[in-house]
Design an enzyme around this catalytic site. Sequence first.
Site, PDB file in Angstrom:
ATOM      1  N   HIS A 281       0.834  -1.206   0.000  1.00 16.00           N
ATOM      2  CA  HIS A 281       0.000   0.000   0.000  1.00 16.00           C
ATOM      3  C   HIS A 281       0.862   1.247   0.000  1.00 16.00           C
ATOM      4  CE1 HIS A 281       0.472  -0.293   4.461  1.00 16.00           C
ATOM      5  NE2 HIS A 281       0.394   1.012   4.391  1.00 16.00           N
TER       6      HIS A 281
ATOM      7  N   ASP B 215       1.020  -7.922   2.579  1.00 16.64           N
ATOM      8  CA  ASP B 215       1.023  -6.552   2.033  1.00 16.64           C
ATOM      9  C   ASP B 215       2.485  -6.169   1.769  1.00 16.64           C
ATOM     10  OD1 ASP B 215       0.916  -3.889   1.562  1.00 16.64           O
ATOM     11  OD2 ASP B 215      -0.367  -3.412   3.278  1.00 16.64           O
TER      12      ASP B 215
ATOM     13  N   SER C   6       4.633   1.924   8.107  1.00 19.63           N
ATOM     14  CA  SER C   6       4.485   0.654   7.415  1.00 19.63           C
ATOM     15  C   SER C   6       5.610   0.463   6.398  1.00 19.63           C
ATOM     16  CB  SER C   6       3.147   0.580   6.695  1.00 19.63           C
ATOM     17  OG  SER C   6       2.957   1.751   5.943  1.00 19.63           O
TER      18      SER C   6
END
Lengths: 456, 110
Positions: free
Chosen positions: A262, A298, A371
Amino acid sequence: AGLEPGPLTRPRGPPLQPPRPAELLLLLSCPAFRAHFASLFGGEAAELWRFAGAAPDDEVSEDEEEDQLRALGWFALLRVRPGQEDEAKDRGPAVAVAPLGAVSKGAPLLACGSPFGAFCPDIFLNTLSRGVLSNAAGPLLLTDARCLPGTEGGGVFAVRPAGALVALVAAPLCWKVREWVGLSLLCAAAPLIQAARVVLSSLPSDAATLAALLPPEEGAPWGLPLNDPVPQGAASAVLVECGTVWGSGVAVTPRLVVTCRHVAPREGARVLVWSTTPKSAQIWGHVVFATQETSPYDIAVVSLEKELDGVPRPVPAENFHEGEAVSVVGFGVFGQTCGPSVTSGILSAVVQVDDTPVMLQTTCAVHGGSSGGPLFSTYSGDLLGIVASNTRDNNTGATYPHLNFSVPITVLQPALQCYSQTGDLGRLRELDNAPDPVRVVWRLQRPLPEAPRSKL
Amino acid sequence: MGRRWGSAMRAAELTGCVVSASRAGQPEAGSWSCSGVVLSRSPGLVLCHGGIFTPFLRAGSGALTADGAAFLPGNSCTDDLRLHVLWSPTAASSSGRAERGRPGLCTPQC
């Protein structure tokens, strides 16, 4: 709440002495702290940040909030009226001060404050909290030691130099875009006390004599250096910028960076990678692989156009130990402006499918922008995983930075190795076909049709 | 917490304190309090957060952001400011008995 007559017998030690009257000598601030505060949290960023003793939803009038913000970097020097039993042995400075810069990022810190101030001092006086120095911009420091309203002004002490005062709490709680960040804002003690020394020396004589009582700075050397591998690990953390989105990443080889899908979702997209250690560098690259939206993992992989010089290669861990001390390094909070932040905690859970770790959970403070960043073992310095998200309660909107999820490096390492040696993406592509049980474990990551995802 | 933390804990115990500010003759106005650090015990010198003084500033909190303001003398606050400092005795021991907290803050069973 104020100093209540309350019980003076104390469950945590000898009885408290009655409060002593004091007088205000001066209010002082550290210009460098205020300048850094303005540059990091002022201007356009001011809208994003909230520093207060109360949560964003609490009823605090605008005036009160403005007062709090104005006073955030101000401290007060008080003279306390002597008590009868003051003993000669207590004369002189009560503490040594750590020079600015003596404590490195990731180094352990101990915060000492009284939550809720004078409310229930027999229970709350001098409550301790442990953490690390998470980031620093001049005398403006951040720690992940838990501080609560009322601990403003409390001292923060170092393990090395042993017991030296490093800073005072300026704001115990801060929110970025209404998300609790899990870090406390500190003002370094050394420049503050130096400012007090200068001002006191310029006041009438009896105040000037007090200047001699101000604690000295601890001279180097500060004892054996801590064998903390975290600073090394921090060096492999990079900032990844893809279009208007940025997040963190890990340089697993000098030419290969792993981050989250993402952050860099589109294969072929151009990415700018910033590293800050050992020196500041920006290198372009492109996304060679990104898992599918439907994959439980992810993850994205970026290949750089040239090598990241001098960045140490992290050693991938082979196994995980619940309860071990861990550290997360990420560019949340300040993005590029201040280098990565380090937060500490423990490995709170290793979730397995068929005896294979597929998810790691930690108690480190993880916030927006982190992240893709690395999760390390604090003691071995080994790379444990890639941070993917923290937790948000979609009903209340509350964010929980200290409950977060990482992809174990053991899931990625064989595929990364294969790709970096052969350029073959086949093993990476297998991440898109993870078995159902793995999908079940990572199900909270999947977008809920009507509510925002728990993403960083 | 082990030897590694011993010095830091000792320093924290020796220097931690609570500072409370109130208005003379107006107990009903309540008081403001924060934490602080004892820089010297005798004579007593304490450094604490400035936030509890904003209600007492003669010129209001704007004085804190005036250009070039790096310090304000003690008389920047009104004369009815009363300060008290509470710090723990220098010798810590484990004697004493537990007391329940006061209403307003509770520790719910969870």
